[in-house]
Scaffold this motif. Structure first.
Motif, PDB file in Angstrom:
ATOM      1  N   THR A  31       5.556  14.775  -4.466  1.00 45.14           N
ATOM      2  CA  THR A  31       4.716  13.971  -3.586  1.00 45.14           C
ATOM      3  C   THR A  31       3.862  12.996  -4.386  1.00 45.14           C
ATOM      4  OG1 THR A  31       4.585  15.747  -1.949  1.00 45.14           O
ATOM      5  CG2 THR A  31       2.913  14.022  -1.825  1.00 45.14           C
ATOM      6  N   LEU A  32       3.953  11.728  -4.008  1.00 41.50           N
ATOM      7  CA  LEU A  32       3.084  10.697  -4.569  1.00 41.50           C
ATOM      8  C   LEU A  32       1.924  10.492  -3.613  1.00 41.50           C
ATOM      9  CD1 LEU A  32       2.295   8.275  -6.372  1.00 41.50           C
ATOM     10  CD2 LEU A  32       3.886   6.887  -5.021  1.00 41.50           C
ATOM     11  N   ARG A  33       0.722  10.675  -4.111  1.00 38.88           N
ATOM     12  CA  ARG A  33      -0.472  10.497  -3.291  1.00 38.88           C
ATOM     13  C   ARG A  33      -1.328   9.402  -3.904  1.00 38.88           C
ATOM     14  NH1 ARG A  33      -1.673  16.865  -1.783  1.00 38.88           N
ATOM     15  NH2 ARG A  33      -0.036  16.968  -0.214  1.00 38.88           N
ATOM     16  N   SER A  34      -1.547   8.360  -3.119  1.00 39.04           N
ATOM     17  CA  SER A  34      -2.318   7.223  -3.608  1.00 39.04           C
ATOM     18  C   SER A  34      -3.475   6.947  -2.665  1.00 39.04           C
ATOM     19  CB  SER A  34      -1.420   5.983  -3.718  1.00 39.04           C
ATOM     20  OG  SER A  34      -2.161   4.869  -4.174  1.00 39.04           O
ATOM     21  N   THR A  35      -4.636   6.662  -3.226  1.00 40.62           N
ATOM     22  CA  THR A  35      -5.780   6.220  -2.437  1.00 40.62           C
ATOM     23  C   THR A  35      -6.055   4.764  -2.781  1.00 40.62           C
ATOM     24  OG1 THR A  35      -7.420   6.851  -4.110  1.00 40.62           O
ATOM     25  CG2 THR A  35      -6.792   8.530  -2.505  1.00 40.62           C
ATOM     26  N   ALA A  36      -6.602   4.037  -1.831  1.00 41.58           N
ATOM     27  CA  ALA A  36      -6.940   2.636  -2.059  1.00 41.58           C
ATOM     28  C   ALA A  36      -8.202   2.299  -1.285  1.00 41.58           C
ATOM     29  CB  ALA A  36      -5.792   1.724  -1.614  1.00 41.58           C
ATOM     30  N   ALA A  63     -10.847   1.780   3.435  1.00 48.84           N
ATOM     31  CA  ALA A  63     -10.307   2.809   2.546  1.00 48.84           C
ATOM     32  C   ALA A  63      -9.208   3.562   3.277  1.00 48.84           C
ATOM     33  CB  ALA A  63     -11.415   3.785   2.112  1.00 48.84           C
ATOM     34  N   ASN A  64      -8.209   3.986   2.535  1.00 52.59           N
ATOM     35  CA  ASN A  64      -7.130   4.747   3.148  1.00 52.59           C
ATOM     36  C   ASN A  64      -6.381   5.510   2.068  1.00 52.59           C
ATOM     37  OD1 ASN A  64      -5.530   5.766   5.157  1.00 52.59           O
ATOM     38  ND2 ASN A  64      -4.843   3.789   5.926  1.00 52.59           N
ATOM     39  N   ASN A  65      -5.527   6.449   2.505  1.00 60.33           N
ATOM     40  CA  ASN A  65      -4.693   7.185   1.569  1.00 60.33           C
ATOM     41  C   ASN A  65      -3.250   7.117   2.022  1.00 60.33           C
ATOM     42  OD1 ASN A  65      -4.035   9.792   3.205  1.00 60.33           O
ATOM     43  ND2 ASN A  65      -6.240   9.477   3.440  1.00 60.33           N
ATOM     44  N   TYR A  66      -2.329   7.272   1.088  1.00 63.71           N
ATOM     45  CA  TYR A  66      -0.907   7.127   1.365  1.00 63.71           C
ATOM     46  C   TYR A  66      -0.149   8.248   0.664  1.00 63.71           C
ATOM     47  CZ  TYR A  66      -2.470   2.518   2.767  1.00 63.71           C
ATOM     48  OH  TYR A  66      -3.146   1.498   3.381  1.00 63.71           O
ATOM     49  N   ASP A  67       0.645   8.995   1.431  1.00 63.66           N
ATOM     50  CA  ASP A  67       1.483  10.074   0.911  1.00 63.66           C
ATOM     51  C   ASP A  67       2.946   9.677   1.052  1.00 63.66           C
ATOM     52  OD1 ASP A  67      -0.116  13.295   1.460  1.00 63.66           O
ATOM     53  OD2 ASP A  67      -0.793  11.500   0.435  1.00 63.66           O
ATOM     54  N   ALA A  68       3.745   9.990   0.056  1.00 60.48           N
ATOM     55  CA  ALA A  68       5.178   9.698   0.126  1.00 60.48           C
ATOM     56  C   ALA A  68       5.945  10.726  -0.692  1.00 60.48           C
ATOM     57  CB  ALA A  68       5.459   8.289  -0.394  1.00 60.48           C
ATOM     58  N   ASP A  69       7.115  11.110  -0.180  1.00 59.62           N
ATOM     59  CA  ASP A  69       7.996  12.046  -0.865  1.00 59.62           C
ATOM     60  C   ASP A  69       8.980  11.256  -1.721  1.00 59.62           C
ATOM     61  OD1 ASP A  69       9.790  13.961  -1.721  1.00 59.62           O
ATOM     62  OD2 ASP A  69       9.927  14.971   0.223  1.00 59.62           O
ATOM     63  N   MET A  70       8.874  11.376  -3.021  1.00 60.90           N
ATOM     64  CA  MET A  70       9.705  10.582  -3.915  1.00 60.90           C
ATOM     65  C   MET A  70      11.162  11.030  -3.902  1.00 60.90           C
ATOM     66  SD  MET A  70       7.188   9.871  -7.177  1.00 60.90           S
ATOM     67  CE  MET A  70       6.865  11.618  -7.480  1.00 60.90           C
ATOM     68  N   GLN A  71      11.432  12.218  -3.360  1.00 55.54           N
ATOM     69  CA  GLN A  71      12.817  12.672  -3.264  1.00 55.54           C
ATOM     70  C   GLN A  71      13.599  11.887  -2.219  1.00 55.54           C
ATOM     71  OE1 GLN A  71      12.547  17.007  -2.700  1.00 55.54           O
ATOM     72  NE2 GLN A  71      13.645  17.233  -4.628  1.00 55.54           N
TER      73      GLN A  71
END
Length: 584
Positions: free
Chosen positions: A260-265, A278-286
C-alpha cells in the motif's frame, strides 16, 4: 490505518462506542452539509464495519441498501455509489478542517474502497515531539539558525529545490503565452505554486524513489493548468515584491506499508501559513504497479489543487475580490459561473474585456472572454440573453485568437470547441475538444465539456465515460455535470438512474436542467411530478417552452436522440412541435 487528511493522527484504534459517538457528532454538525442519502451511506458503512462485515462493502451491496437499487445494478454503467463516496470523502475532509479540527476520533473513507477507517488523533505533546528535528538535523544547522522558528520548513523547501532544479529548470518561473508580437502575462497576473519535494516517511530506496517520482509527476500534471504558475524554488531575492513570490506551497509525504502506497498532501498559503486544503491518498501497488500507481496519485493531487472551481480559486476569490488586476478578472469568471446571474455575467464579461485590452497576449483571458459570449447561448434562459450571429462571431474570433496565442492552452481549445458546437460545426467542435483533452486530461472542466459534446453528438459511450470521470473529480459548479449523467442514463434506457442523477443536479442552475428532468418524468409516467416541473417552467422561465424544439435540436445531433427526448416531454403533458419523428 490511514491518515485522516489532517495532521496529527496516530496509530491508536478507537472503540466502537467512541466511533458511534463521533458519527453522531459529525451528523449533527452544521459543517457536515450532505443530504440524507449521503448520511445513510456513512451510517451504513460504519455499522457494517463495526459489525465485522467490512468485506461485504461493495458498490453492489451499498447500491441496494442505500440507493434502493435492484439485483440488475451494474456499477460499471451506473457509478452513483462511487460518486457519492467521493462527495462523502470531501465532506468529511471539510468537517475535520472546520468544526472537527479538534475532535479526537478521526473517521475517513479511504480511496479505492468503501470501508471506513478509524483513528485517534495524536495528543498535542506527541505532535510537538514529532515535529521536532532530530539531533543530527540540529547539529547540521548553522549555529545562528538553530532554534529559529520555521527553520525546518525552509530546509525542506531548499532541499526540494536542489533535488528538482536540474530536471525542471524550465519551471523556475511561470509559463507565459507564446505570442510573438504581444505582451505576455507576467508572474503577478496569476497565483504561483511552489511544489516542495514530498517527504519519504518510510526508510529505504523504494520509498525515496517514489517520493521523488510523485513530486516530479505532480509538477508535470500542474504545468498544463494555464491559470496557475508552477515553481520548484523560491526566487532568490526574498526582499522583492510579494507579487513575485509563490502564493502557495504544495507539501506532502509518502509512506509504504506492504503493497500500500499512502500519500498525504496539503496546500499552504505562504502569506500566513494557513492550510487551505489537505487530503490523503491510498493505492494498492499490486493492482497497477509502482509507476502507474505513482502517476495516478500525482494526477489526483494535481487535479484537486488546480482544477477550475476548486479550492484555490475559491480562496483567491475571497482574498482579492474587487481587485482590478488580470487574475481578478479570471476569478470573476469562475465566481460568476457559480453564482449564475445576469449581473455576475455582465461584470465578468466587462472585467475580462478590460483585461484583454490590457494584456492582448494573454491566451487565458481571451478564452474566458470568449466563454462569456458563448454562455449567452448555453445559458440563454438563465441569463435572459438573446444571442445573435454577431455574438457567435465575436466568441469564435476570441477563441481562435486565444488558440493562436497558445495552441496548447486547454481553456482556449475548450472555447473553440463550444464556438464550433453552437456554430453547428460538430466535426470541428469534436476536433477542438479532442485537442483540449489531449492538452490537459486532468482539467475537469475540459473533460466534462468535451464529454458532453461527444455524448450529444451520439458518442454516448465515450462521452459519458468522460462526464462520469469529471463528476467523480468534483468538476464544475456543484450539480452542473450531474445533468449530463442524467442524459447518459436516459439515452441508454435506464430511466430510474436518470431521475436520480437529474435530482442530484442543480435544477435552479439552468432551466434546461428542469427540461431534462421533465422528459425523464414523462418516460417514467410520473404525471403529478411532471406537472410541477411544467408549472415551474411556465412561471420562472416562460421563454423555454415555445423554444424547446430548436433548443433541443441544437444540442442533440441525432434524430433518434431528439425523438427519445421529445417523446418524454410529450408523455409528461408538454406538446412539442418538432421535425423529429415520434419514437415507437
Amino acid at each position: 490505518m490511514i491518515s485522516a487528511g489532517v495532521e496529527g493522527a496516530n496509530r491508536g484504534i478507537p472503540s466502537s462506542e467512541e466511533v458511534r459517538q463521533q458519527l453522531d457528532r459529525i451528523l449533527s454538525s452544521s459543517e457536515f452539509r450532505l443530504p440524507e442519502r449521503a448520511r445513510r451511506f456513512l451510517e451504513f458503512v460504519i455499522d457494517e464495519t463495526l459489525g465485522g462485515r467490512r468485506e461485504y462493502l461493495k458498490a453492489f451491496t451499498i447500491a441496494q441498501a442505500v440507493f434502493g437499487r435492484d439485483a440488475n445494478f451494474d456499477a460499471q454503467q451506473d457509478p452513483c455509489v462511487r460518486i457519492e463516496a467521493g462527495r462523502l470523502r470531501r465532506e468529511l475532509e471539510h468537517y475535520y478542517l472546520t468544526a472537527g479540527a479538534a475532535d479526537e476520533i478521526i473517521i475517513t473513507i479511504p480511496k479505492g474502497g468503501y470501508a471506513p477507517a478509524f483513528e485517534v488523533r495524536r495528543t498535542a505533546e506527541a505532535l510537538d515531539d514529532a515535529l521536532q528535528p532530530s539531533r543530527e538535523q540540529v547539529e547540521d544547522r548553522p549555529i545562528a539558525a538553530r532554534g529559529r522558528p520555521g527553520y525546518r520548513y525552509w530546509a525542506i523547501a531548499g532541499s526540494a529545490a536542489i533535488v528538482l532544479v536540474s530536471a525542471t529548470a524550465v519551471l523556475q518561473y511561470m509559463r507565459t503565452p507564446d505570442a510573438a508580437n504581444a505582451p505576455a502575462a507576467g508572474a503577478g497576473d496569476r497565483p504561483t505554486i511552489l511544489v516542495e519535494r514530498f517527504e519519504s516517511v518510510t526508510d529505504g530506496r523504494l520509498a525515496s524513489d517514489i517520493s521523488r517520482g510523485i513530486t516530479d509527476d505532480i509538477i508535470e500534471k500542474l504545468v498544463p493548468f494555464n491559470e496557475i504558475g508552477v515553481v520548484t524554488a523560491v526566487p532568490p531575492n526574498k526582499d522583492q515584491a510579494a507579487a513575485a513570490q509563490p502564493s502557495y506551497a504544495l507539501q506532502g509525504s509518502v509512506r509504504l506499508e506492504g503493497n500500500t502506497l499512502r500519500s498525504t498532501a496539503r496546500l499552504v498559503r505562504r502569506a500566513d501559513g494557513a492550510v487551505i486544503w489537505a487530503n490523503n491518498y491510498d493505492a494498492d501497488m499490486q493492482v497497477q504497479g509502482v509507476l502507474k500507481t505513482q502517476t495516478s496519485v500525482a494526477e489526483d493531487i494535481a487535479t484537486a489543487v488546480a482544477r477550475p472551481f476548486g479550492v484555490m480559486f475559491r480562496t483567491d476569490t475571497e482574498t482579492i475580490a474587487g481587485s482590478d488586476d488580470t487574475y481578478a478578472c479570471v476569478l470573476s469568471y469562475y465566481s460568476y459561473r457559480n453564482e449564475m446571474t445576469s449581473a455576475a455575467h455582465d461584470a465578468a464579461q466587462s472585467c475580462l474585456q478590460r483585461a484583454v485590452e490590457k494584456m492582448p497576449g494573454d491566451s487565458n483571458v481571451a478564452a474566458l472572454l470568449s466563454l462569456t459570449h458563448l454562455d449567452e447561448f448555453r445559458f440563454a434562459f438563465q441569463l435572459n440573453t438573446k444571442p445573435t450571429a454577431a455574438t457567435l462571431k465575436t466568441a469564435k474570433g476570441l477563441a481562435e485568437h486565444a488558440v493562436q496565442l497558445d495552441p496548447n492552452n486547454a481553456r482556449a481549445l475548450q472555447a473553440l470547441m463550444l464556438a464550433s458546437f453552437f456554430g453547428n460545426d460538430m466535426p470541428e467542435a469534436l476536433r477542438a475538444g479532442a485537442a483540449a483533452y489531449a492538452s490537459n486530461p486532468n482539467d475537469t472542466e475540459v473533460a466534462g465539456e468535451y464529454g458532453l459534446r461527444l455524448s450529444m453528438s451520439g458518442e454516448w459511450g465515450k462521452g459519458c465515460e468522460l462526464v462520469s470521470t469529471a463528476v467523480s473529480r468534483n468538476a464544475g459548479p456543484r450539480g452542473y455535470y450531474e445533468v449530463g449523467m442524467a442524459l447518459c442514463a436516459f439515452m441508454r434506457g435506464d430511466t430510474q438512474a436518470a431521475e436520480l442523477w437529474s435530482r442530484m443536479s442543480d435544477l435552479d442552475y439552468n432551466p434546461m436542467h428542469r427540461l431534462v428532468l421533465l422528459s425523464i418524468l414523462g418516460a417514467l409516467g410520473k404525471g403529478d411530478e411532471a406537472r410541477e416541473q411544467i408549472d415551474w417552467l411556465k412561471s420562472k422561465a416562460p421563454a423555454v417552452i415555445p423554444n424547446i424544439g430548436p433548443e433541443v435540436e441544437k444540442r442533440l445531433a441525432r434524430k433518434q436522440d431528439q425523438a427519445r427526448f421529445f417523446a418524454g416531454l410529450r408523455a409528461a403533458g408538454l406538446p412539442v412541435q418538432t421535425d423529429a419523428p415520434l419514437q415507437n
